[in-house]
Each structure stands twice: as structure tokens, then as C-alpha cells.
Design a protein around this motif. Structure first.
Motif, mmCIF file in Angstrom:
data_model
loop_
_atom_site.group_PDB
_atom_site.id
_atom_site.type_symbol
_atom_site.label_atom_id
_atom_site.label_comp_id
_atom_site.label_asym_id
_atom_site.label_seq_id
_atom_site.Cartn_x
_atom_site.Cartn_y
_atom_site.Cartn_z
ATOM 1 N N ARG A 195 29.610 -19.788 -2.358
ATOM 2 C CA ARG A 195 30.860 -20.025 -3.085
ATOM 3 C C ARG A 195 31.987 -19.101 -2.595
ATOM 4 O O ARG A 195 33.154 -19.348 -2.839
ATOM 5 N N GLY A 196 31.607 -17.989 -1.957
ATOM 6 C CA GLY A 196 32.601 -17.115 -1.342
ATOM 7 C C GLY A 196 33.409 -16.289 -2.315
ATOM 8 O O GLY A 196 34.508 -15.848 -1.970
ATOM 9 N N ARG A 197 32.893 -16.089 -3.502
ATOM 10 C CA ARG A 197 33.623 -15.270 -4.483
ATOM 11 C C ARG A 197 32.650 -14.664 -5.486
ATOM 12 O O ARG A 197 31.472 -15.041 -5.528
ATOM 13 N N PHE A 198 33.192 -13.755 -6.299
ATOM 14 C CA PHE A 198 32.383 -13.189 -7.372
ATOM 15 C C PHE A 198 32.191 -14.216 -8.494
ATOM 16 O O PHE A 198 33.037 -15.098 -8.683
ATOM 17 N N LEU A 199 31.099 -14.074 -9.193
ATOM 18 C CA LEU A 199 30.862 -14.844 -10.420
ATOM 19 C C LEU A 199 31.836 -14.337 -11.490
ATOM 20 O O LEU A 199 32.028 -13.124 -11.633
ATOM 21 N N GLU A 200 32.458 -15.259 -12.208
ATOM 22 C CA GLU A 200 33.322 -14.844 -13.324
ATOM 23 C C GLU A 200 32.448 -14.630 -14.565
ATOM 24 O O GLU A 200 31.500 -15.383 -14.788
ATOM 25 N N VAL A 201 32.807 -13.640 -15.344
ATOM 26 C CA VAL A 201 31.972 -13.286 -16.498
ATOM 27 C C VAL A 201 31.833 -14.471 -17.464
ATOM 28 O O VAL A 201 30.741 -14.754 -17.968
ATOM 29 N N TYR A 202 32.928 -15.219 -17.679
ATOM 30 C CA TYR A 202 32.859 -16.334 -18.643
ATOM 31 C C TYR A 202 31.919 -17.432 -18.149
ATOM 32 O O TYR A 202 31.304 -18.147 -18.950
ATOM 33 N N GLU A 203 31.792 -17.571 -16.818
ATOM 34 C CA GLU A 203 30.887 -18.592 -16.267
ATOM 35 C C GLU A 203 29.431 -18.241 -16.613
ATOM 36 O O GLU A 203 28.620 -19.104 -16.940
ATOM 37 N N PHE A 204 29.164 -16.952 -16.550
ATOM 38 C CA PHE A 204 27.825 -16.472 -16.891
ATOM 39 C C PHE A 204 27.541 -16.698 -18.384
ATOM 40 O O PHE A 204 26.482 -17.193 -18.770
ATOM 41 N N THR A 205 28.534 -16.347 -19.202
ATOM 42 C CA THR A 205 28.382 -16.507 -20.658
ATOM 43 C C THR A 205 28.062 -17.953 -21.023
ATOM 44 O O THR A 205 27.238 -18.208 -21.904
ATOM 45 N N SER A 206 28.694 -18.902 -20.333
ATOM 46 C CA SER A 206 28.466 -20.320 -20.661
ATOM 47 C C SER A 206 26.996 -20.692 -20.503
ATOM 48 O O SER A 206 26.422 -21.381 -21.354
ATOM 49 N N LEU A 207 26.382 -20.223 -19.418
ATOM 50 C CA LEU A 207 24.965 -20.530 -19.188
ATOM 51 C C LEU A 207 24.084 -19.891 -20.266
ATOM 52 O O LEU A 207 23.185 -20.528 -20.824
#
Ligand SMILES: NC(=O)c1ccc[n+]([C@@H]2O[C@H](COP(=O)([O-])OP(=O)(O)OC[C@H]3O[C@@H](n4cnc5c(N)ncnc54)[C@H](O)[C@@H]3O)[C@@H](O)[C@H]2O)c1
Length: 250
Positions: A212-224
Motif C-alpha cells: 500500500r506504500g503508506r502507514f496504517l491509519e489508526v481509525y482503519e485499525f479500529t474499524s477491524l
């Protein structure tokens, strides 16, 4: 971006390492979705700041070192006096410094295992009997892509997270005949304070492996984590959910 709400009404969630980073973001989304939330952390100052910032009667906190079973047991009993624990997020963790194994300080190596792996065991051991009594529970163990792939110069962290994955598979099967789900998540790098513990080169190397070429966003993690912790997750258990932007394809 879309941040869905989940139905956590009448649910109580315990989040370890909840004073900042992933844990705090999960706490906020749970609160917005109607849950009662308890956060544990060893950082008393940060917990104070969080309490002042989030003025919500459904939020409480306690200073708990998850690597100390006695502390965990006492704090768990304190919660159980007032409510059940429906959701447990084992999120507290440290990476430790970036060093080759043969140069790793022995005490530091042990500490990383004690917090990331024994901490997860301690909290599960203390909380699971209540979940069994209620025939309800959702546990999410925050592992890391390091636990699947093994990151060079992070042997303790990689081993601890691999251990947490093994624990998840085992406990998930032990509880599979009940309405209790136990899953692990394996994020890639996200910009939280934990990155300060590692060298800049190490962080850059981690990032270079992410398609993906970028850092994971914190909110994306929270959704999972929210879906895995919700009542809707009635089938998935003893599993490992990847959120590494394509780095780890198994
Ligand atoms: N941010 C990332 O890049 C990343 C990637 C993969 C996995 N993870 C994992 O996600 C979890 C959360 O990390 P984060 O990025 O939010 O880090 P963070 O440093 O922002 O938050 C971790 C929290 O855990 C607390 N903590 C540390 N030791 C503790 C202990 N013994 N008892 C109780 N609390 C303790 C810290 O005080 C801190 O508030 C960790 O398990 C970490 O290993 C993070």
C-alpha cells in the motif's frame, strides 16, 4: 472517511494500554457506539489527561501493569463487582529497542515478552471465567505483522507477538463451543508513539515492505477491531486477521 458505529449498548469493554494510540482510539469508538469502557495503562499521567479530555461517564480507568498477574486479578475483580466484561482488547505492548538478538539486553528481552505475551495471558486468565459464566465474550489480541513474518532486529517483539498468535488459536478452540470469540489482529506500522522506541531506519524498512506504500491509519485499525468485538461476529474465532496493507498475504 466512513467511521461506522457498532451496537455496543449494554456491553462493557476492557482495553489494555488504552491511554494512547490504538487503544485510545478503540476506546473512543466503543464509547460512541454505546459501550461502557474501562482502560488500563501503566502511564498514570496519560490516563489523567485522557479522563480530562474525554468527559464521558461511561469511561473509567485504572493503573495496571498487565505483566503483573496479581495486579490484573485485583483490577479485574474491581470491575466485576459492578458489571460483567463482555469485550477484552489485549492491546498493551512495547516493541523495545532495535538490536540484533546477540546484542539484546537480557532484561529488556524478558520485559518485552512479559508485557506483550504474558500480559495477554494474564488478562485472558483473569477475564475468561466471567465470559464463560455469561456465555458471552469477544477477545481481540493485538499482535503484529512482526509475529507472522519476524522482523530483523526485533527478535523479542516478533517472538512475543508470534506467541500471542499461538495463544489466540489455542484459547479460541478451548472456547469455541460457547458464544465467545477469540481472535488476533496483525497490523503493519501505524504512526503512534510506539514507533519512537525503534530506530528511524527500522521504521523505514518496515514501511518499504508495505505494498500500500503508506502507514496504517489508526481509525482503519479500529474499524477491524470493532467488527471482531461486536455481537455480529458469531463465527470467526481462533483466527488471525491481517491488516498489513498487503505485506503479509497469509
Ligand atoms: N503502531 C504500530 O505501528 C503497531 C504495529 C503493530 C502492532 N502494534 C501493537 O499495537 C498495540 C498498541 O500499540 P500503539 O501503537 O497504540 O502503541 P502506544 O505506545 O501508543 O500505546 C501502547 C500503550 O500501552 C501501554 N503499556 C505499555 N506497557 C504496559 C503494561 N505493562 N501494562 C499496561 N499498559 C502498558 C503504554 O503506556 C501505552 O499507553 C501494541 O500491542 C503494539 O505492539 C502497533
Amino acid at each position: 472517511m466512513v467511521k461506522n458505529e457498532y451496537n455496543f449498548k449494554n456491553r462493557t469493554a476492557l482495553i489494555t494500554g488504552g491511554a494512547q494510540g490504538f487503544g485510545l482510539d478503540i476506546a473512543k469508538r466503543f464509547l460512541n457506539s454505546g459501550a461502557k469502557v474501562i482502560i488500563w495503562d501503566i502511564d498514570a499521567k496519560l490516563l489523567d489527561i485522557v479522563k480530562k479530555d474525554i468527559k464521558n461517564e461511561n469511561l473509567s480507568s485504572d493503573i495496571v501493569d498487565v505483566s503483573n498477574y496479581e495486579e490484573v486479578e485485583i483490577a479485574t475483580l474491581k470491575i466485576l463487582k459492578n458489571s460483567n466484561i463482555d469485550v477484552l482488547i489485549n492491546n498493551a505492548g512495547i516493541t523495545g529497542p532495535t538490536e540484533p538478538l546477540w546484542e539484546y539486553d537480557v532484561e529488556m528481552w524478558n520485559k518485552i515478552i512479559e508485557i506483550n505475551l504474558f500480559g495477554t495471558f494474564n488478562c485472558c486468565k483473569a477475564v475468561v471465567p466471567n465470559m464463560i459464566e455469561n456465555n458471552y465474550g469477544r477477545i481481540v489480541n493485538v499482535a503484529s505483522v512482526a509475529g507472522k513474518d519476524g522482523n530483523a532486529n526485533a527478535s523479542a517483539y516478533s517472538a512475543a507477538k508470534a506467541g500471542a498468535i499461538g495463544l489466540t488459536k489455542s484459547l479460541g478452540k478451548e472456547l469455541a463451543d460457547k458464544n465467545i470469540a477469540v481472535n488476533a489482529v496483525t497490523p503493519a506500522g501505524a504512526k503512534t508513539r510506539i514507533l519512537d522506541q525503534m530506530s528511524k531506519e527500522h521504521v523505514q524498512k518496515m514501511l518499504s515492505k508495505v505494498p500500500r506504500g503508506r502507514f496504517l491509519e489508526v481509525y482503519e485499525f479500529t474499524s477491524l477491531v470493532c467488527w471482531l468485538s461486536s455481537e455480529e461476529n458469531t463465527f470467526s474465532t481462533a483466527a488471525v486477521f491481517d491488516i498489513s496493507g498487503g505485506r503479509s498475504t497469509y
